[in-house]
Design a protein around this motif. Structure first.
Motif, PDB file in Angstrom:
ATOM      1  N   LYS A 167     -85.683  18.080 -24.114  1.00  0.00           N
ATOM      2  CA  LYS A 167     -84.642  18.953 -23.588  1.00  0.00           C
ATOM      3  C   LYS A 167     -84.239  18.565 -22.172  1.00  0.00           C
ATOM      4  CE  LYS A 167     -85.997  22.999 -26.329  1.00  0.00           C
ATOM      5  NZ  LYS A 167     -86.453  24.415 -26.268  1.00  0.00           N
ATOM      6  N   LEU A 168     -85.133  17.909 -21.442  1.00  0.00           N
ATOM      7  CA  LEU A 168     -84.872  17.556 -20.050  1.00  0.00           C
ATOM      8  C   LEU A 168     -84.645  16.064 -19.844  1.00  0.00           C
ATOM      9  CD1 LEU A 168     -87.613  19.805 -18.406  1.00  0.00           C
ATOM     10  CD2 LEU A 168     -85.184  20.330 -18.665  1.00  0.00           C
ATOM     11  N   ALA A 169     -85.038  15.250 -20.805  1.00  0.00           N
ATOM     12  CA  ALA A 169     -85.057  13.803 -20.619  1.00  0.00           C
ATOM     13  C   ALA A 169     -83.685  13.148 -20.743  1.00  0.00           C
ATOM     14  CB  ALA A 169     -86.033  13.167 -21.610  1.00  0.00           C
ATOM     15  N   TRP A 170     -82.606  13.921 -20.846  1.00  0.00           N
ATOM     16  CA  TRP A 170     -81.282  13.311 -20.893  1.00  0.00           C
ATOM     17  C   TRP A 170     -81.003  12.531 -19.605  1.00  0.00           C
ATOM     18  CZ3 TRP A 170     -77.683  14.321 -17.158  1.00  0.00           C
ATOM     19  CH2 TRP A 170     -77.826  15.498 -16.414  1.00  0.00           C
ATOM     20  N   ARG A 171     -81.669  12.894 -18.512  1.00  0.00           N
ATOM     21  CA  ARG A 171     -81.449  12.203 -17.237  1.00  0.00           C
ATOM     22  C   ARG A 171     -81.939  10.760 -17.267  1.00  0.00           C
ATOM     23  NH1 ARG A 171     -79.924  15.870 -13.305  1.00  0.00           N
ATOM     24  NH2 ARG A 171     -80.328  18.060 -13.813  1.00  0.00           N
ATOM     25  N   ILE A 172     -82.806  10.409 -18.215  1.00  0.00           N
ATOM     26  CA  ILE A 172     -83.299   9.041 -18.316  1.00  0.00           C
ATOM     27  C   ILE A 172     -82.792   8.364 -19.588  1.00  0.00           C
ATOM     28  CG2 ILE A 172     -85.319   9.283 -16.836  1.00  0.00           C
ATOM     29  CD1 ILE A 172     -86.961   9.902 -19.332  1.00  0.00           C
ATOM     30  N   ASP A 173     -81.762   8.944 -20.187  1.00  0.00           N
ATOM     31  CA  ASP A 173     -81.113   8.355 -21.357  1.00  0.00           C
ATOM     32  C   ASP A 173     -79.798   7.721 -20.891  1.00  0.00           C
ATOM     33  OD1 ASP A 173     -79.769   7.700 -23.661  1.00  0.00           O
ATOM     34  OD2 ASP A 173     -80.111   9.617 -24.662  1.00  0.00           O
ATOM     35  N   PRO A 174     -79.730   6.388 -20.802  1.00  0.00           N
ATOM     36  CA  PRO A 174     -78.522   5.741 -20.277  1.00  0.00           C
ATOM     37  C   PRO A 174     -77.242   6.135 -21.009  1.00  0.00           C
ATOM     38  CG  PRO A 174     -80.321   4.168 -20.412  1.00  0.00           C
ATOM     39  CD  PRO A 174     -80.786   5.421 -21.121  1.00  0.00           C
ATOM     40  N   ALA A 175     -77.339   6.475 -22.287  1.00  0.00           N
ATOM     41  CA  ALA A 175     -76.137   6.846 -23.034  1.00  0.00           C
ATOM     42  C   ALA A 175     -75.538   8.169 -22.543  1.00  0.00           C
ATOM     43  CB  ALA A 175     -76.457   6.950 -24.519  1.00  0.00           C
ATOM     44  N   ILE A 176     -76.378   9.003 -21.921  1.00  0.00           N
ATOM     45  CA  ILE A 176     -75.921  10.307 -21.435  1.00  0.00           C
ATOM     46  C   ILE A 176     -75.753  10.323 -19.923  1.00  0.00           C
ATOM     47  CG2 ILE A 176     -76.461  12.781 -21.315  1.00  0.00           C
ATOM     48  CD1 ILE A 176     -78.053  12.454 -23.881  1.00  0.00           C
ATOM     49  N   SER A 177     -76.703   9.704 -19.213  1.00  0.00           N
ATOM     50  CA  SER A 177     -76.714   9.776 -17.750  1.00  0.00           C
ATOM     51  C   SER A 177     -76.211   8.522 -17.066  1.00  0.00           C
ATOM     52  CB  SER A 177     -78.137  10.061 -17.270  1.00  0.00           C
ATOM     53  OG  SER A 177     -78.994   8.959 -17.557  1.00  0.00           O
ATOM     54  N   GLY A 178     -76.129   7.410 -17.797  1.00  0.00           N
ATOM     55  CA  GLY A 178     -75.739   6.150 -17.191  1.00  0.00           C
ATOM     56  C   GLY A 178     -76.908   5.279 -16.798  1.00  0.00           C
ATOM     57  N   GLY A 179     -78.102   5.864 -16.720  1.00  0.00           N
ATOM     58  CA  GLY A 179     -79.291   5.115 -16.317  1.00  0.00           C
ATOM     59  C   GLY A 179     -80.494   6.031 -16.260  1.00  0.00           C
ATOM     60  N   GLY A 180     -81.402   5.768 -15.334  1.00  0.00           N
ATOM     61  CA  GLY A 180     -82.597   6.588 -15.187  1.00  0.00           C
ATOM     62  C   GLY A 180     -82.544   7.433 -13.933  1.00  0.00           C
ATOM     63  N   HIS A 181     -83.721   7.698 -13.356  1.00  0.00           N
ATOM     64  CA  HIS A 181     -83.784   8.527 -12.147  1.00  0.00           C
ATOM     65  C   HIS A 181     -83.056   7.880 -10.978  1.00  0.00           C
ATOM     66  CE1 HIS A 181     -86.371  11.394 -14.050  1.00  0.00           C
ATOM     67  NE2 HIS A 181     -87.306  10.490 -14.299  1.00  0.00           N
ATOM     68  N   PHE A 183     -80.136   6.426 -11.047  1.00  0.00           N
ATOM     69  CA  PHE A 183     -78.739   6.861 -11.104  1.00  0.00           C
ATOM     70  C   PHE A 183     -78.607   8.338 -10.750  1.00  0.00           C
ATOM     71  CE2 PHE A 183     -77.956   2.863 -13.060  1.00  0.00           C
ATOM     72  CZ  PHE A 183     -76.601   2.616 -12.874  1.00  0.00           C
ATOM     73  N   ASP A 184     -79.615   9.115 -11.080  1.00  0.00           N
ATOM     74  CA  ASP A 184     -79.564  10.543 -10.800  1.00  0.00           C
ATOM     75  C   ASP A 184     -79.745  10.843  -9.325  1.00  0.00           C
ATOM     76  OD1 ASP A 184     -79.476  13.313 -11.465  1.00  0.00           O
ATOM     77  OD2 ASP A 184     -81.668  13.393 -11.393  1.00  0.00           O
ATOM     78  N   MET A 185     -80.568  10.042  -8.626  1.00  0.00           N
ATOM     79  CA  MET A 185     -80.970  10.395  -7.270  1.00  0.00           C
ATOM     80  C   MET A 185     -80.461   9.450  -6.193  1.00  0.00           C
ATOM     81  SD  MET A 185     -84.899  11.572  -8.124  1.00  0.00           S
ATOM     82  CE  MET A 185     -85.101  12.518  -6.612  1.00  0.00           C
ATOM     83  N   ALA A 186     -80.513   8.157  -6.437  1.00  0.00           N
ATOM     84  CA  ALA A 186     -80.185   7.198  -5.382  1.00  0.00           C
ATOM     85  C   ALA A 186     -78.749   7.310  -4.908  1.00  0.00           C
ATOM     86  CB  ALA A 186     -80.467   5.776  -5.859  1.00  0.00           C
ATOM     87  N   GLY A 187     -77.855   7.788  -5.782  1.00  0.00           N
ATOM     88  CA  GLY A 187     -76.463   7.943  -5.383  1.00  0.00           C
ATOM     89  C   GLY A 187     -76.308   8.818  -4.155  1.00  0.00           C
ATOM     90  N   HIS A 188     -77.134   9.872  -4.042  1.00  0.00           N
ATOM     91  CA  HIS A 188     -77.065  10.742  -2.870  1.00  0.00           C
ATOM     92  C   HIS A 188     -77.348   9.956  -1.596  1.00  0.00           C
ATOM     93  CE1 HIS A 188     -76.373  14.706  -4.537  1.00  0.00           C
ATOM     94  NE2 HIS A 188     -77.341  14.549  -5.419  1.00  0.00           N
TER      95      HIS A 188
END
Length: 326
Positions: A167-181, A183-188
């Motif tokens: 339910k939470l792992a979409w953030r590490i699914d490139p098809a949904i998030s674009g990449g892993g953590h 992509f989620d965090m380093a952009g900031h």
């Protein structure tokens, strides 16, 4: 645009509960009038709990609601481009969550569509407006560390239990998030450096999957050069035994250190000695950025976190991970 900017939210999930949603209600000249979620029961529950007049289970219904002036897209990155194009076609300004899209190429498509429609596009890199980061930018501009030479970024931590939760792992699914953590965090972090020093003009990077816990990369390292002449290095790893969160700005006369993902005090070291500057985050961390967007839509000032800046950060992340080559 009206004196009051009436917002609708597409995707009223967890991020909108405290970090962003209430900010649309509390910012001056702003009002949250509608929310949408594919699950109508959850949308209705959110509207009831947050005092929002209308809810939808269809995105187009919200986008085309004549009482909605602007739209906040708070869904996973895989849907951002589609919703942005729909909002642009409807002539509605929009704020899209970060990462801006699945790739730099998608980000460019979004910027071009909004430019053609003459509709503003903003990206939720909200640290540009948070008081602690604004203070850091002011210290550098005032010459507190002299002329800036280079920046170093470090972010590493142990794996998360949520990495194994479907339910939470979409953030590490490139098809949904674009990449892993990354992509989620380093952009900031990278977007904040863009805000400080302007666009990055050259990037070299390496990405890998060392722990093998999921398909996305779990380590990224690289170097970059800003068009302004400042240089930088970064190391991101999400399978270490310790935790580090630091941006260090090195100058000719000192160094400024700050964390990105908590509100630890700024640490300034120069000829006057070492001191800490504590500035707590506001209750709703998106609110200062929301206020700057509302102010631009009302013709009062300009928000710096727009589609162009968001696309630049997408380009840097794609370059660091090898998704884009020279």
């Amino acid at each position: 645009m009206a004196n009051i900017i009436r917002w609708g939210i597409i995707g009223c999930g967890e991020v909108t509960e405290v970090k962003s949603g209430p900010g649309f209600q509390k910012a001056e000249g702003s009002q949250l009038v509608a929310v949408m979620r594919r699950n109508g029961e959850l949308a209705a529950d959110y509207a009831r709990r947050h005092g929002v007049a209308r809810w939808y289970d269809d995105a187009d219904a919200l986008i085309n609601d004549p009482d909605v002036d602007a739209v906040y897209i708070a869904t996973p990155p895989s849907t951002h481009k589609d919703y942005v194009l729909r909002c642009a076609a409807a002539g509605k300004p929009m704020l899209v969550e970060k990462p801006m899209a699945l790739s730099h190429a998608e980000s460019v498509d979004m910027v071009e569509a909004c430019s053609a429609a003459q509709v503003p596009l903003f990206v939720a890199y909200y640290r540009r407006a948070l008081p602690r980061f604004v203070k850091a930018k002011a210290l550098i501009a005032e010459g507190a560390i002299g002329q800036v030479r280079f920046a170093s970024v470090r972010l590493h931590r142990p794996p998360l239990a949520s990495d194994r939760d479907p339910k939470l792992a979409w953030r590490i699914d490139p098809a949904i998030s674009g990449g892993g953590h990354f992509f989620d965090m380093a952009g900031h972090q990278l977007d904040f450096l863009d805000d400080l020093f302007g666009p990055i003009s050259a990037v070299q990077g390496f990405a890998g999957n060392q722990a093998g816990l999921y398909k996305a990369e779990d380590i990224v390292s690289g170097s970059f050069r800003f068009a302004s002449g400042v240089q930088g290095v970064g190391q991101w790893c999400f399978s270490t035994g310790d935790s580090v969160d630091e941006i260090a700005i090195h100058g000719s006369e000192g160094i400024l250190r700050l964390s990105c993902f908590d509100d630890s005090a700024l640490r300034l070291e120069n000829a006057e000695g070492a001191r800490s500057i504590a500035i707590a985050n506001p209750p709703h961390v998106h609110q200062p950025l929301i206020q700057s967007i509302v102010d631009q839509l009302r013709g009062l000032s300009r928000c710096s976190s727009d589609g162009a800046s968001g696309a630049r950060t997408a380009w840097v992340m794609d370059k660091l991970t090898g998704r884009l080559s020279d």
